[in-house]
Design a protein around this motif. Structure first.
Motif, PDB file in Angstrom:
ATOM      1  N   ALA A  31       0.835  -1.210   0.000  1.00 15.43           N
ATOM      2  CA  ALA A  31       0.000   0.000   0.000  1.00 15.43           C
ATOM      3  C   ALA A  31       0.864   1.252   0.000  1.00 15.43           C
ATOM      4  O   ALA A  31       1.868   1.336   0.703  1.00 15.43           O
ATOM      5  N   ARG A  32       0.469   2.232  -0.796  1.00 15.00           N
ATOM      6  CA  ARG A  32       1.189   3.495  -0.848  1.00 15.00           C
ATOM      7  C   ARG A  32       0.754   4.391   0.309  1.00 15.00           C
ATOM      8  O   ARG A  32      -0.328   4.226   0.868  1.00 15.00           O
ATOM      9  N   ILE A  33       1.606   5.339   0.655  1.00 17.75           N
ATOM     10  CA  ILE A  33       1.352   6.185   1.812  1.00 17.75           C
ATOM     11  C   ILE A  33       0.030   6.927   1.681  1.00 17.75           C
ATOM     12  O   ILE A  33      -0.749   6.997   2.643  1.00 17.75           O
ATOM     13  N   HIS A  34      -0.251   7.457   0.514  1.00 21.51           N
ATOM     14  CA  HIS A  34      -1.507   8.200   0.380  1.00 21.51           C
ATOM     15  C   HIS A  34      -2.719   7.272   0.498  1.00 21.51           C
ATOM     16  O   HIS A  34      -3.802   7.697   0.918  1.00 21.51           O
ATOM     17  N   ASP A  35      -2.553   5.970   0.152  1.00 22.83           N
ATOM     18  CA  ASP A  35      -3.648   5.012   0.343  1.00 22.83           C
ATOM     19  C   ASP A  35      -3.911   4.781   1.831  1.00 22.83           C
ATOM     20  O   ASP A  35      -5.064   4.647   2.260  1.00 22.83           O
ATOM     21  N   LEU A  36      -2.829   4.717   2.604  1.00 22.31           N
ATOM     22  CA  LEU A  36      -2.974   4.556   4.052  1.00 22.31           C
ATOM     23  C   LEU A  36      -3.688   5.759   4.649  1.00 22.31           C
ATOM     24  O   LEU A  36      -4.558   5.613   5.524  1.00 22.31           O
ATOM     25  N   CYS A  37      -3.309   6.940   4.198  1.00 22.18           N
ATOM     26  CA  CYS A  37      -3.943   8.161   4.710  1.00 22.18           C
ATOM     27  C   CYS A  37      -5.434   8.188   4.361  1.00 22.18           C
ATOM     28  O   CYS A  37      -6.264   8.565   5.188  1.00 22.18           O
ATOM     29  N   ASP A  38      -5.743   7.775   3.140  1.00 20.49           N
ATOM     30  CA  ASP A  38      -7.150   7.765   2.725  1.00 20.49           C
ATOM     31  C   ASP A  38      -7.955   6.763   3.547  1.00 20.49           C
ATOM     32  O   ASP A  38      -9.071   7.059   3.997  1.00 20.49           O
ATOM     33  N   TYR A  39      -7.377   5.574   3.769  1.00 14.84           N
ATOM     34  CA  TYR A  39      -8.098   4.528   4.507  1.00 14.84           C
ATOM     35  C   TYR A  39      -8.311   4.941   5.961  1.00 14.84           C
ATOM     36  O   TYR A  39      -9.385   4.715   6.528  1.00 14.84           O
ATOM     37  N   ALA A  40      -7.278   5.551   6.559  1.00 19.14           N
ATOM     38  CA  ALA A  40      -7.383   5.953   7.966  1.00 19.14           C
ATOM     39  C   ALA A  40      -8.004   7.338   8.116  1.00 19.14           C
ATOM     40  O   ALA A  40      -8.278   7.763   9.243  1.00 19.14           O
ATOM     41  N   ALA A  41      -8.219   8.035   6.989  1.00 19.50           N
ATOM     42  CA  ALA A  41      -8.802   9.377   6.994  1.00 19.50           C
ATOM     43  C   ALA A  41      -7.977  10.354   7.834  1.00 19.50           C
ATOM     44  O   ALA A  41      -8.500  11.107   8.669  1.00 19.50           O
ATOM     45  N   ILE A  42      -6.648  10.351   7.614  1.00 22.41           N
ATOM     46  CA  ILE A  42      -5.747  11.263   8.316  1.00 22.41           C
ATOM     47  C   ILE A  42      -4.745  11.835   7.323  1.00 22.41           C
ATOM     48  O   ILE A  42      -4.577  11.323   6.213  1.00 22.41           O
ATOM     49  N   SER A  43      -4.055  12.876   7.728  1.00 22.21           N
ATOM     50  CA  SER A  43      -3.050  13.493   6.869  1.00 22.21           C
ATOM     51  C   SER A  43      -1.760  12.681   6.898  1.00 22.21           C
ATOM     52  O   SER A  43      -1.522  11.890   7.827  1.00 22.21           O
ATOM     53  N   GLN A  44      -0.923  12.868   5.885  1.00 18.95           N
ATOM     54  CA  GLN A  44       0.355  12.158   5.861  1.00 18.95           C
ATOM     55  C   GLN A  44       1.230  12.570   7.034  1.00 18.95           C
ATOM     56  O   GLN A  44       1.950  11.749   7.604  1.00 18.95           O
ATOM     57  N   ARG A  45       1.169  13.833   7.402  1.00 21.60           N
ATOM     58  CA  ARG A  45       1.973  14.314   8.533  1.00 21.60           C
ATOM     59  C   ARG A  45       1.583  13.594   9.827  1.00 21.60           C
ATOM     60  O   ARG A  45       2.441  13.179  10.603  1.00 21.60           O
TER      61      ARG A  45
END
Length: 282
Positions: free
Chosen positions: A190-204
């Motif tokens: 999984a790519r980082i932006h996919d993780l952010c989308d799934y968890a509904a949080i920012s990359q930071r």
């Protein structure tokens, strides 16, 4: 959290070996989502069979963190170390002790050790330190009691009681668990932006979560998880077709897979399997 451990079972470099100086015990059901295992010597051992604090040989990135209590019954003293996440493999000497010693350790999953700690793990990786620094309460209360419990089972029972009591006040971070679940479900691809989308949080925020709880970045954990999942697959299915593994784990080609595995394991997959099956029986 149970779904995480059902799909992910971190392995050491020699997962099939146990003897009197190294034995693993499973935790109770309530602790299974948090504790990979308890391990150590079955009882105090002398010079004839004593080994290094962990089983000698190869230590690989198992994506776990360990609190290790080494007890010297001859000198009536003990030491305690906390081993953070490792990103590389190394070899241990396996030197035997000349005194009566015992080892007891708690092996946490990468995402659970911080729940029982007194500080966050930002920047803590690839090292061993005095366990009383990040685990002041745990070590202060457990160490004196562990000394008086001669068997591994007795020590594990004491540790379980403390951990279960601590568990009453623990609230795992849902965002972190969602990100870890996605990484494991996708074999680390999984790519980082996919993780952010799934968890509904920012990359930071995602980066901060992984640093605080694991000491490494999401990308670093994804790389380690992919390697561990491949190793678990190989250990369970020694005849695994590497070309199929290339596709399953998202490698560019077989050469990429072999290079990545050797870099983390210090061996090829075939050598790793041979070592795991025979290293301690020669």
């Amino acid at each position: 959290m149970l779904s995480l451990i059902r799909q992910y079972h971190p392995l050491t470099g020699d997962p099939f070996w146990q003897d009197e100086s190294y034995w693993e015990l499973a935790p109770c059901d309530a602790l299974k989502p948090y504790i990979r295992c308890f391990w150590g010597s079955l009882h105090p051992v002398g010079p004839a069979i004593a080994r290094s604090p962990a089983n000698p040989g190869l230590v690989i990135p198992d994506t776990c963190m360990d609190i290790i209590f080494d007890i010297n019954y001859t000198q009536n003293r003990f030491s305690q170390a906390f081993c953070t996440l490792d990103e590389r493999s190394y070899r241990t000497s396996g030197e035997a002790s000349r005194e009566v010693t015992g080892t007891f350790a708690i092996r946490f999953y990468a995402w659970t050790a911080s729940l029982f700690a007194d500080l966050d793990f930002t920047g803590l990786k690839n090292q061993a330190m005095d366990a009383s620094i990040p685990f002041r309460r745990l070590t202060a209360q457990l160490s004196p009691i562990l000394f008086d419990k001669p068997t591994l089972a007795g020590k594990a029972a004491v540790a379980e009681a403390w951990l279960l009591h601590a568990l009453e006040k623990i609230r795992p971070d849902a965002d972190l668990l969602n990100a870890v679940h996605t990484l494991l479900k996708t074999s680390g691809r999984a790519r980082i932006h996919d993780l952010c989308d799934y968890a509904a949080i920012s990359q930071r925020k995602l980066e901060r979560l992984f640093q605080r709880h694991m000491g490494i970045s999401p990308k670093s954990f994804a790389t380690l998880a992919r390697y561990q999942l491949l190793w678990q697959d190989l250990a369970a299915h020694p005849g695994l077709n590497l070309l199929d593994a290339v596709e399953q784990y998202g490698y560019t080609d077989q050469a990429h897979l072999l290079h990545d595995f050797r870099q983390k394991h210090l061996m090829t997959p075939a050598e790793a399997l041979q070592y795991a099956c025979h290293a301690h029986f020669e």
